[in-house]
Scaffold this motif. Structure first.
Motif, PDB file in Angstrom:
ATOM      1  N   LEU A  29     -13.573 -36.018  13.095  1.00 42.07           N
ATOM      2  CA  LEU A  29     -12.896 -35.042  12.914  1.00 42.07           C
ATOM      3  C   LEU A  29     -12.278 -34.225  13.524  1.00 42.07           C
ATOM      4  O   LEU A  29     -10.955 -34.169  12.977  1.00 42.07           O
ATOM      5  CB  LEU A  29     -14.254 -34.376  12.163  1.00 42.07           C
ATOM      6  N   ILE A  30     -12.241 -34.134  14.209  1.00 44.26           N
ATOM      7  CA  ILE A  30     -11.968 -33.603  15.620  1.00 44.26           C
ATOM      8  C   ILE A  30      -9.967 -33.670  16.438  1.00 44.26           C
ATOM      9  O   ILE A  30      -9.370 -33.428  15.575  1.00 44.26           O
ATOM     10  CB  ILE A  30     -12.387 -32.963  16.712  1.00 44.26           C
ATOM     11  N   MET A  31     -10.226 -35.079  16.045  1.00 40.53           N
ATOM     12  CA  MET A  31      -8.977 -35.635  16.268  1.00 40.53           C
ATOM     13  C   MET A  31      -7.440 -35.625  15.009  1.00 40.53           C
ATOM     14  O   MET A  31      -6.612 -35.587  15.221  1.00 40.53           O
ATOM     15  CB  MET A  31      -8.740 -37.570  16.714  1.00 40.53           C
ATOM     16  N   ARG A  32      -8.640 -35.686  13.745  1.00 37.29           N
ATOM     17  CA  ARG A  32      -8.052 -35.771  12.665  1.00 37.29           C
ATOM     18  C   ARG A  32      -7.949 -34.690  12.171  1.00 37.29           C
ATOM     19  O   ARG A  32      -6.483 -34.448  11.919  1.00 37.29           O
ATOM     20  CB  ARG A  32      -8.494 -36.133  11.304  1.00 37.29           C
ATOM     21  N   GLU A  33      -8.093 -33.647  12.902  1.00 35.81           N
ATOM     22  CA  GLU A  33      -7.997 -31.953  12.131  1.00 35.81           C
ATOM     23  C   GLU A  33      -6.937 -32.002  13.713  1.00 35.81           C
ATOM     24  O   GLU A  33      -5.461 -31.056  12.770  1.00 35.81           O
ATOM     25  CB  GLU A  33      -8.834 -31.781  12.835  1.00 35.81           C
ATOM     26  N   LEU A  34      -6.930 -32.114  14.842  1.00 34.04           N
ATOM     27  CA  LEU A  34      -5.604 -32.238  15.289  1.00 34.04           C
ATOM     28  C   LEU A  34      -4.347 -32.769  15.151  1.00 34.04           C
ATOM     29  O   LEU A  34      -2.901 -32.206  15.447  1.00 34.04           O
ATOM     30  CB  LEU A  34      -6.071 -32.054  17.365  1.00 34.04           C
ATOM     31  N   HIS A  35      -4.370 -34.014  14.613  1.00 31.33           N
ATOM     32  CA  HIS A  35      -2.875 -35.086  14.029  1.00 31.33           C
ATOM     33  C   HIS A  35      -2.675 -33.913  13.169  1.00 31.33           C
ATOM     34  O   HIS A  35      -1.522 -33.610  12.420  1.00 31.33           O
ATOM     35  CB  HIS A  35      -3.886 -35.787  14.330  1.00 31.33           C
ATOM     36  N   ARG A  41       3.578 -31.117  14.531  1.00 30.80           N
ATOM     37  CA  ARG A  41       4.426 -30.137  14.448  1.00 30.80           C
ATOM     38  C   ARG A  41       5.577 -29.788  16.056  1.00 30.80           C
ATOM     39  O   ARG A  41       4.662 -29.568  17.003  1.00 30.80           O
ATOM     40  CB  ARG A  41       4.227 -28.929  13.985  1.00 30.80           C
ATOM     41  N   GLY A  42       6.586 -29.208  15.954  1.00 31.29           N
ATOM     42  CA  GLY A  42       7.189 -28.767  17.150  1.00 31.29           C
ATOM     43  C   GLY A  42       6.264 -29.085  18.489  1.00 31.29           C
ATOM     44  O   GLY A  42       6.832 -29.923  19.070  1.00 31.29           O
ATOM     45  N   LEU A  43       6.012 -28.543  18.844  1.00 29.35           N
ATOM     46  CA  LEU A  43       5.351 -28.412  20.344  1.00 29.35           C
ATOM     47  C   LEU A  43       3.981 -29.465  20.843  1.00 29.35           C
ATOM     48  O   LEU A  43       3.121 -29.481  21.922  1.00 29.35           O
ATOM     49  CB  LEU A  43       5.068 -26.863  21.303  1.00 29.35           C
ATOM     50  N   GLY A  44       3.897 -29.546  19.216  1.00 25.57           N
ATOM     51  CA  GLY A  44       2.665 -31.187  19.062  1.00 25.57           C
ATOM     52  C   GLY A  44       1.365 -29.898  19.686  1.00 25.57           C
ATOM     53  O   GLY A  44       0.666 -28.896  19.645  1.00 25.57           O
ATOM     54  N   TYR A  45       0.565 -30.943  20.177  1.00 26.05           N
ATOM     55  CA  TYR A  45      -1.210 -30.334  20.255  1.00 26.05           C
ATOM     56  C   TYR A  45      -1.097 -29.611  21.550  1.00 26.05           C
ATOM     57  O   TYR A  45      -1.867 -28.532  21.275  1.00 26.05           O
ATOM     58  CB  TYR A  45      -1.700 -31.619  21.119  1.00 26.05           C
ATOM     59  N   ALA A  46       0.164 -28.913  22.393  1.00 27.65           N
ATOM     60  CA  ALA A  46       0.275 -27.736  22.913  1.00 27.65           C
ATOM     61  C   ALA A  46      -0.145 -26.627  21.993  1.00 27.65           C
ATOM     62  O   ALA A  46      -0.495 -25.768  23.267  1.00 27.65           O
ATOM     63  CB  ALA A  46       1.187 -27.598  24.010  1.00 27.65           C
ATOM     64  N   TRP A  47       0.545 -26.768  21.507  1.00 28.09           N
ATOM     65  CA  TRP A  47       0.874 -24.888  20.558  1.00 28.09           C
ATOM     66  C   TRP A  47      -1.122 -25.008  20.178  1.00 28.09           C
ATOM     67  O   TRP A  47      -1.346 -23.727  19.836  1.00 28.09           O
ATOM     68  CB  TRP A  47       1.036 -25.506  18.632  1.00 28.09           C
ATOM     69  N   LEU A  48      -2.003 -25.899  20.502  1.00 22.87           N
ATOM     70  CA  LEU A  48      -3.593 -24.948  20.077  1.00 22.87           C
ATOM     71  C   LEU A  48      -4.054 -24.489  20.610  1.00 22.87           C
ATOM     72  O   LEU A  48      -4.435 -23.740  20.571  1.00 22.87           O
ATOM     73  CB  LEU A  48      -3.959 -26.267  20.458  1.00 22.87           C
ATOM     74  N   PHE A  49      -3.730 -24.231  22.007  1.00 22.01           N
ATOM     75  CA  PHE A  49      -3.544 -23.139  23.083  1.00 22.01           C
ATOM     76  C   PHE A  49      -2.639 -21.782  22.927  1.00 22.01           C
ATOM     77  O   PHE A  49      -2.920 -21.116  24.165  1.00 22.01           O
ATOM     78  CB  PHE A  49      -4.564 -23.283  24.247  1.00 22.01           C
ATOM     79  N   LEU A  50      -1.566 -22.508  22.981  1.00 19.15           N
ATOM     80  CA  LEU A  50      -0.198 -21.641  23.169  1.00 19.15           C
ATOM     81  C   LEU A  50       0.004 -20.821  22.293  1.00 19.15           C
ATOM     82  O   LEU A  50       0.114 -19.709  21.877  1.00 19.15           O
ATOM     83  CB  LEU A  50       0.889 -22.148  22.986  1.00 19.15           C
ATOM     84  N   LEU A 125     -15.332 -26.183  16.940  1.00 26.48           N
ATOM     85  CA  LEU A 125     -15.085 -26.101  18.132  1.00 26.48           C
ATOM     86  C   LEU A 125     -13.796 -26.745  18.533  1.00 26.48           C
ATOM     87  O   LEU A 125     -13.619 -26.516  19.828  1.00 26.48           O
ATOM     88  CB  LEU A 125     -16.215 -27.540  18.374  1.00 26.48           C
ATOM     89  N   LEU A 126     -13.132 -26.736  17.805  1.00 27.73           N
ATOM     90  CA  LEU A 126     -11.539 -27.046  18.425  1.00 27.73           C
ATOM     91  C   LEU A 126     -11.004 -25.498  17.981  1.00 27.73           C
ATOM     92  O   LEU A 126     -10.411 -25.200  19.045  1.00 27.73           O
ATOM     93  CB  LEU A 126     -11.097 -27.942  16.629  1.00 27.73           C
ATOM     94  N   GLU A 127     -11.329 -24.718  17.465  1.00 25.84           N
ATOM     95  CA  GLU A 127     -11.335 -23.497  17.515  1.00 25.84           C
ATOM     96  C   GLU A 127     -11.775 -22.818  19.241  1.00 25.84           C
ATOM     97  O   GLU A 127     -10.775 -21.931  19.939  1.00 25.84           O
ATOM     98  CB  GLU A 127     -11.543 -22.272  16.546  1.00 25.84           C
ATOM     99  N   ALA A 128     -13.027 -23.170  19.191  1.00 18.09           N
ATOM    100  CA  ALA A 128     -13.801 -23.079  21.160  1.00 18.09           C
ATOM    101  C   ALA A 128     -12.686 -23.131  21.816  1.00 18.09           C
ATOM    102  O   ALA A 128     -12.178 -22.285  22.893  1.00 18.09           O
ATOM    103  CB  ALA A 128     -15.290 -23.001  20.322  1.00 18.09           C
ATOM    104  N   ALA A 129     -12.644 -25.199  21.737  1.00 20.26           N
ATOM    105  CA  ALA A 129     -11.546 -25.017  22.853  1.00 20.26           C
ATOM    106  C   ALA A 129     -10.264 -24.302  22.987  1.00 20.26           C
ATOM    107  O   ALA A 129     -10.138 -24.434  23.599  1.00 20.26           O
ATOM    108  CB  ALA A 129     -11.296 -27.044  22.064  1.00 20.26           C
TER     109      ALA A 129
END
Length: 272
Positions: A29-35, A41-50, A125-129
């Motif tokens: 589920l975390i990988m699905r939410e990430l994708h 989008r633009g910067l991809g997974y980097a935008w998660l913490f950027l 967990l994704l938000e916390a990470a």
């Protein structure tokens, strides 16, 4: 080997198998939410913490123009704001996305192994990470620039962080259950997060207020958790204004209410 011992081993093996399945489901589920949220989008997974990093940098840059560079002896304004804002971003992300969690993942509810609890936990967990990564990078930069020190009491910091995550996740379950099929309540979710920003304790310390208000302010759970995280990070932070036993009790009560809430929602979904 007695029959009782054999039965206990069988039950332990079943529990471990169920735990492995649960971890696999949450990981998927975390990988699905990430994708879904960042992969295309633009910067991809980097935008998660950027994203939380940029927001925190903007807040810190505004505060840098202030003449006051310390919130008391040994507590720099920059690490103080970095800690407070990046941690609050975690709460805001978990809280704000709780009302849409079920609608966004409704097709997954057809899978027997996927529960609403799993969906909410994976999002939390994704938000916390993301928030912890942003905090680590910003506070690491502050340490390199000699604007901050390493944590004085790491155990207190991580204990406060875990309590804060637990509190946020428990509330997200309640929000998810309360707002399902209730568009009126959904409209209040985001405004409440803005109201809680100045009240959370992210940008103030209890000792700044008159003594008569200390008990009242410190017993607001979010303030207590921020006080504990600051005590864990800053050597000069006081240890008079956080109450772990009280916060854990509050989190247990909220968790129970949250579990009951999503259980009722699950029944409604199954009826459709």
């Amino acid at each position: 080997m007695s029959e009782a011992s054999a039965q206990k081993r069988i039950e332990a093996a079943r529990f471990l198998d169920a735990l492995r399945v649960q971890c696999s489901v949450i990981g998927a589920l975390i990988m699905r939410e990430l994708h879904t949220r960042y992969g295309k989008r633009g910067l991809g997974y980097a935008w998660l913490f950027l994203e939380p990093m940029l927001l925190a940098v903007l807040v810190v840059s505004l505060k840098m123009f202030s003449r006051e560079r310390h919130y008391g002896a040994g507590i720099g304004v920059v690490p103080f704001i970095v800690l407070g804002y990046t941690m609050f971003i975690m709460f805001r992300g978990i809280w704000n996305r709780a009302d849409s969690a079920l609608e966004a993942n409704l097709p997954l509810m057809y899978h027997r192994m996927v529960t609403l609890f799993d969906i909410l936990l994976s999002r939390a967990l994704l938000e916390a990470a993301a928030s912890m990564t942003a905090f680590a990078m910003l506070i690491g930069l502050c340490i390199m620039l000699d604007m901050a020190d390493l944590p004085a009491r790491p155990l207190y910091f991580f204990t406060g962080f875990l309590q804060y995550f637990w509190f946020s996740f428990a509330l997200s379950m309640i929000v998810c259950g309360a707002t399902y099929e209730n568009s009126t309540l959904q409209k209040f979710v985001h405004p409440i997060s803005y109201i809680l920003l100045p009240l959370s304790g992210a940008f103030f310390m209890v000792k700044w207020f008159p003594h008569n208000f200390h008990g009242l302010i410190a017993y607001w759970p979010m303030t207590s958790m921020f006080e504990e995280m600051r005590y864990g990070w800053f050597e000069a932070a006081p240890d008079d204004f956080f109450y772990p036993a009280y916060v854990i009790t509050i989190c247990m009560v909220l968790t129970l209410l949250g579990l009951l809430s999503i259980k009722l929602v699950r029944r409604k979904v199954e009826l459709k």
